[in-house]
Write a protein that holds these residues in place. Structure first.
Motif, short mmCIF file in Angstrom:
data_model
loop_
_atom_site.label_atom_id
_atom_site.label_comp_id
_atom_site.label_asym_id
_atom_site.label_seq_id
_atom_site.Cartn_x
_atom_site.Cartn_y
_atom_site.Cartn_z
N ARG A 2 43.18 -66.00 92.68
CA ARG A 2 43.51 -64.86 93.50
C ARG A 2 43.17 -63.34 93.09
O ARG A 2 42.98 -63.46 91.87
CB ARG A 2 45.24 -65.20 93.97
CG ARG A 2 45.55 -66.20 94.76
CD ARG A 2 46.81 -66.61 94.97
NE ARG A 2 47.50 -66.87 93.67
CZ ARG A 2 48.76 -67.12 93.28
NH1 ARG A 2 49.63 -66.95 94.53
NH2 ARG A 2 49.49 -67.10 92.05
N ARG A 41 46.49 -69.87 83.65
CA ARG A 41 47.93 -69.79 83.30
C ARG A 41 48.37 -71.17 82.66
O ARG A 41 47.82 -72.35 83.33
CB ARG A 41 48.70 -69.33 84.47
CG ARG A 41 48.38 -67.83 85.05
CD ARG A 41 48.76 -67.70 86.56
NE ARG A 41 50.28 -67.68 86.42
CZ ARG A 41 50.89 -67.66 87.74
NH1 ARG A 41 50.33 -67.20 88.91
NH2 ARG A 41 52.43 -67.67 87.65
N TYR A 72 44.35 -71.12 94.27
CA TYR A 72 44.75 -71.73 92.83
C TYR A 72 44.73 -73.30 92.92
O TYR A 72 44.80 -73.81 93.79
CB TYR A 72 46.18 -71.39 92.59
CG TYR A 72 47.25 -71.54 93.63
CD1 TYR A 72 47.95 -72.89 93.38
CD2 TYR A 72 47.84 -70.56 94.36
CE1 TYR A 72 49.04 -73.22 94.49
CE2 TYR A 72 48.73 -70.69 95.18
CZ TYR A 72 49.62 -72.26 95.09
OH TYR A 72 50.43 -72.30 96.26
N SER A 76 52.95 -63.32 92.15
CA SER A 76 53.17 -64.86 91.80
C SER A 76 53.97 -64.89 90.55
O SER A 76 55.19 -65.46 90.53
CB SER A 76 51.80 -65.73 91.76
OG SER A 76 52.05 -66.76 91.37
N ASP A 103 43.81 -69.84 88.63
CA ASP A 103 44.29 -68.92 89.70
C ASP A 103 43.06 -68.00 89.93
O ASP A 103 42.53 -67.24 89.37
CB ASP A 103 45.28 -67.96 89.21
CG ASP A 103 46.22 -67.63 90.22
OD1 ASP A 103 45.74 -67.34 91.39
OD2 ASP A 103 47.54 -67.41 90.15
N LEU A 119 47.20 -59.61 82.93
CA LEU A 119 47.61 -61.00 83.26
C LEU A 119 47.55 -62.14 81.82
O LEU A 119 48.06 -62.77 81.89
CB LEU A 119 46.34 -61.14 84.11
CG LEU A 119 46.07 -60.57 85.29
CD1 LEU A 119 45.19 -60.94 86.51
CD2 LEU A 119 47.49 -60.74 86.24
N ILE A 136 48.29 -62.29 91.86
CA ILE A 136 48.66 -62.94 90.93
C ILE A 136 50.10 -62.09 90.07
O ILE A 136 50.72 -63.09 89.70
CB ILE A 136 47.47 -63.12 89.81
CG1 ILE A 136 46.44 -63.84 90.30
CG2 ILE A 136 48.04 -63.71 88.38
CD1 ILE A 136 45.19 -64.00 89.33
#
Length: 160
Positions: free
Chosen positions: A66, A5, A31, A74, A64, A144, A71
């Motif tokens: 996770r 990200r 992360y 988040s 990240d 994502l 995610i």
């Protein structure tokens, strides 16, 4: 599989690394966020060990590790809800509905921006997963990726 990200458009090297250790057995890190001195305020909402060791990557980069659900949560908590006042929890856990509501909010009085278009696209992907038109793993990776791109576009628009 880690997800990359980018929460800033800053090209400066990072000076601070925030790394949260995982409580899961299948990974050692949840992360890793890197920020430069100017953008260190962004790290305030990220918990974890702060260090200058291994800094020097690009500011705003989040690697990240996770799960998909973590995610998405988040993205919702740190970005989508503050931007659109809509998260999956406002739509009985329906991510597609939250993204579509966000798109509608961002376009009600103006032409769609790149962020709004990305939200609408992510909503269509999430719907396709739900109805079985896309395999879950591949569809989730696409959701994502689009959310990550939207978050980066929004960061650029905000000057972050």
């Amino acid at each position: 599989m880690p997800v990359l990200r980018q929460i800033t458009t800053c090209t400066e090297p990072s000076t601070v690394v925030i790394e949260r250790r995982a409580r899961a057995r299948d990974r050692s890190v949840d992360y890793r966020l890197e920020v430069c001195r100017r953008h260190r305020w962004l790290a305030n909402s990220w918990t974890g060990r702060r260090s200058t060791e291994r800094a020097g990557g690009r500011c705003g980069t989040v690697t990240d590790y996770r799960t998909y659900a973590q995610i998405v949560q988040s993205h919702a908590a740190a970005w989508l809800v503050p931007l659109t006042a809509n998260g999956p929890e406002d739509h009985e856990g329906d991510l597609a509905a939250a993204l579509r509501a966000g798109y509608e909010l961002l376009t009600v009085h103006r032409e769609p921006t790149g962020v709004a278009i990305a939200l609408e696209h992510a909503a269509r992907i999430a719907e396709a997963i739900t109805v079985g038109a896309l395999p879950q793993a591949e569809g989730r990776a696409q959701v994502l990726a689009v959310l990550g791109a939207a978050e980066t576009l929004d960061a650029g628009a905000r000057g972050a």
